[in-house]
Design a protein around this motif. Structure first.
Motif, PDB file in Angstrom:
ATOM      1  N   ARG A 178       0.845  -1.187   0.000  1.00 28.09           N
ATOM      2  CA  ARG A 178       0.000   0.000   0.000  1.00 28.09           C
ATOM      3  C   ARG A 178       0.885   1.244   0.000  1.00 28.09           C
ATOM      4  NH1 ARG A 178      -2.802  -3.375  -1.086  1.00 28.09           N
ATOM      5  NH2 ARG A 178      -4.812  -4.058  -0.243  1.00 28.09           N
ATOM      6  N   GLN A 296      -2.125  -4.841   6.014  1.00 32.39           N
ATOM      7  CA  GLN A 296      -2.576  -5.121   7.385  1.00 32.39           C
ATOM      8  C   GLN A 296      -2.112  -4.073   8.405  1.00 32.39           C
ATOM      9  OE1 GLN A 296      -0.645  -7.103   5.530  1.00 32.39           O
ATOM     10  NE2 GLN A 296       0.970  -8.104   6.719  1.00 32.39           N
ATOM     11  N   GLN A 297      -1.144  -3.226   8.009  1.00 27.99           N
ATOM     12  CA  GLN A 297      -0.669  -2.207   8.968  1.00 27.99           C
ATOM     13  C   GLN A 297      -1.140  -0.794   8.596  1.00 27.99           C
ATOM     14  OE1 GLN A 297       3.626  -3.097   9.356  1.00 27.99           O
ATOM     15  NE2 GLN A 297       3.072  -4.203  11.219  1.00 27.99           N
ATOM     16  N   THR A 298      -1.957  -0.716   7.551  1.00 26.93           N
ATOM     17  CA  THR A 298      -2.396   0.594   7.059  1.00 26.93           C
ATOM     18  C   THR A 298      -3.207   1.361   8.104  1.00 26.93           C
ATOM     19  OG1 THR A 298      -2.446  -0.325   4.853  1.00 26.93           O
ATOM     20  CG2 THR A 298      -3.600   1.725   5.145  1.00 26.93           C
ATOM     21  N   ASN A 299      -4.137   0.674   8.764  1.00 22.60           N
ATOM     22  CA  ASN A 299      -5.007   1.372   9.719  1.00 22.60           C
ATOM     23  C   ASN A 299      -4.231   1.953  10.888  1.00 22.60           C
ATOM     24  OD1 ASN A 299      -7.328   1.178   8.310  1.00 22.60           O
ATOM     25  ND2 ASN A 299      -8.032  -0.712   9.289  1.00 22.60           N
ATOM     26  N   ALA A 300      -3.252   1.200  11.372  1.00 19.39           N
ATOM     27  CA  ALA A 300      -2.446   1.697  12.503  1.00 19.39           C
ATOM     28  C   ALA A 300      -1.714   2.977  12.094  1.00 19.39           C
ATOM     29  CB  ALA A 300      -1.455   0.621  12.935  1.00 19.39           C
ATOM     30  N   LEU A 302      -2.610   5.077   9.638  1.00 18.16           N
ATOM     31  CA  LEU A 302      -3.603   6.146   9.428  1.00 18.16           C
ATOM     32  C   LEU A 302      -4.037   6.756  10.760  1.00 18.16           C
ATOM     33  CD1 LEU A 302      -5.841   4.601   6.614  1.00 18.16           C
ATOM     34  CD2 LEU A 302      -4.305   6.573   6.395  1.00 18.16           C
ATOM     35  N   GLN A 303      -4.186   5.903  11.771  1.00 14.91           N
ATOM     36  CA  GLN A 303      -4.587   6.408  13.096  1.00 14.91           C
ATOM     37  C   GLN A 303      -3.527   7.341  13.669  1.00 14.91           C
ATOM     38  OE1 GLN A 303      -5.617   3.134  15.684  1.00 14.91           O
ATOM     39  NE2 GLN A 303      -7.480   2.741  14.497  1.00 14.91           N
ATOM     40  N   VAL A 316      -5.238   6.175   0.639  1.00 14.47           N
ATOM     41  CA  VAL A 316      -4.508   4.901   0.572  1.00 14.47           C
ATOM     42  C   VAL A 316      -4.612   4.373  -0.854  1.00 14.47           C
ATOM     43  CG1 VAL A 316      -4.285   2.574   1.483  1.00 14.47           C
ATOM     44  CG2 VAL A 316      -5.098   4.424   2.971  1.00 14.47           C
TER      45      VAL A 316
END
Ligand code: DP6
Length: 351
Positions: A178, A296-300, A302-303, A316
């Motif tokens: 990503r 799998q680490q995109t959300n962390a 983004l947060q 993204v």
């Protein structure tokens, strides 16, 4: 005889460099001094409608984001396009981006690639042939060297002094990869990448070291990419962009595209990596920061970005394909009045 008109609409995504091109081997023919490796994005997109006219004595025209461009920047590109499409051809084009133009988001890569692709599609000379893609990549390079890479999907290489890019891996090589695009500032850059890299080449005492170093790093990056080894590729990508900028800072006058928030993102990525999150940032000729990471680490990530930089919009993206022709435009409405009026003047009917 009435003029003959062909037309097509091409959609093309920007080529984001993982390992950077910065500096020209030959200024006149716009070949790169450093090899570059890039990924073609998926959601960021340029859409270009190209009319190819024959049997008419008129100027080439490009309307970008609704504004008629001065032709000087395009002259050598259109000359190269005529050598591919025919010496009597005239090109009228209009183009729109679904992302900020000339702001360090590689709009010239997708822009020139869509122009050559659209023109060839209009003339029916796009076959699924390696030779045609290479010829289009070669013409696009004259417009912008990074555009040579945008003619291909997936992962590409534009070697030093090369006339065209080559595909290293198709888009499905690394579907989990990503790219988070952090938009720091949408305004156009103060100095074009073309001008800035010439200023760097001519005045930076570190320029030759940058070129020599890139020649060492790129084969290592090619191997890391083949193995889909993000920590290794990220480390090399980081060296590439930081060393590119180091040469710019040392130019005379210095070239500084960074803003305070760019640095905040860089430091945040370092912290995230210390926490075991593989967030590898890169930057181009503008203040925006792009982060390579895994799905799998995109959300962390983004947060963390939302907490530290709540005002910077993030997008993204993932690995995309090369250009395509469409009959259903998404960004361009009816033919722009500038082109419609020119058509009236010359007594031609567009569309
Ligand atoms: C920092 O391809 O826009 O994005 O060939 O002069 O038009 P010209 O330059 P351009 O430069 C791109 C520079 C970069 C790095 C890269 O894309 O490799």
């Amino acid at each position: 005889m009435p003029p003959i008109i062909h037309q097509a609409i091409s959609q093309c995504s920007p080529s984001l460099a993982i390992m950077k091109y910065w500096g020209k081997a030959h200024t006149a023919n716009n070949t790169p001094a450093t090899p570059s490796i890039a990924v073609t994005l998926k959601s960021l997109m340029t859409e270009t409608r190209v009319f190819v006219l024959d049997g008419i004595d008129a100027q080439d025209m490009v309307v970008l984001g609704g504004v008629l461009q001065t032709t000087e920047r395009y002259a050598s590109f259109f000359a190269a396009l005529r050598s591919l499409c025919g010496p009597s051809k005239v090109f009228w084009a209009e183009s729109a981006n679904n992302f900020p133009t000339a702001a360090g988001l590689a709009s010239s890569s997708s822009g020139f690639a869509a122009l050559v692709h659209g023109a060839c599609a209009a003339l029916g000379i796009i076959k699924d042939s390696k030779a045609i893609t290479e010829a289009m990549s070669q013409v696009a390079r004259v417009g912008s060297a990074s555009a040579a890479r945008s003619l291909y999907g997936g992962f590409t290489l534009l070697d030093r002094q090369a006339y065209h890019a080559t595909e290293l891996h198709p888009a499905n090589h690394w579907p989990e990869l990503r790219v988070i695009v952090v938009r720091i500032h949408d305004g156009p850059k103060e100095i074009s990448s073309r001008k800035a890299m010439e200023q760097t080449r001519i005045t930076s005492p570190f320029y030759q070291a940058w070129v020599d170093d890139a020649l060492q790093l790129v084969p290592q990056a090619q191997e890391a990419l083949a193995n889909k080894n993000l920590p290794r590729l990220g480390e090399l990508a980081r060296k590439s962009y930081l060393r590119m900028f180091s040469t710019m800072f040392a130019a005379d006058p210095p070239i500084i595209y960074w803003q305070a928030q760019s640095l905040t993102v860089m430091k945040l990525c370092t912290t995230l990596r210390q926490l075991g999150i593989e967030a590898w940032e890169t930057m181009d000729a503008g203040p925006q920061v792009k982060i390579f990471c895994l799905a799998q680490q995109t959300n962390a990530i983004l947060q963390a970005l939302a907490t530290q930089l709540p005002d910077c919009p993030c997008l993204v993206d993932e690995v995309g394909d090369g250009p395509c022709v469409t009959t259903v435009p998404r960004l361009l409405a009816s033919v722009h009045p500038v082109l419609a009026n020119a058509a009236k003047t010359y007594g031609v009917v567009l569309g």
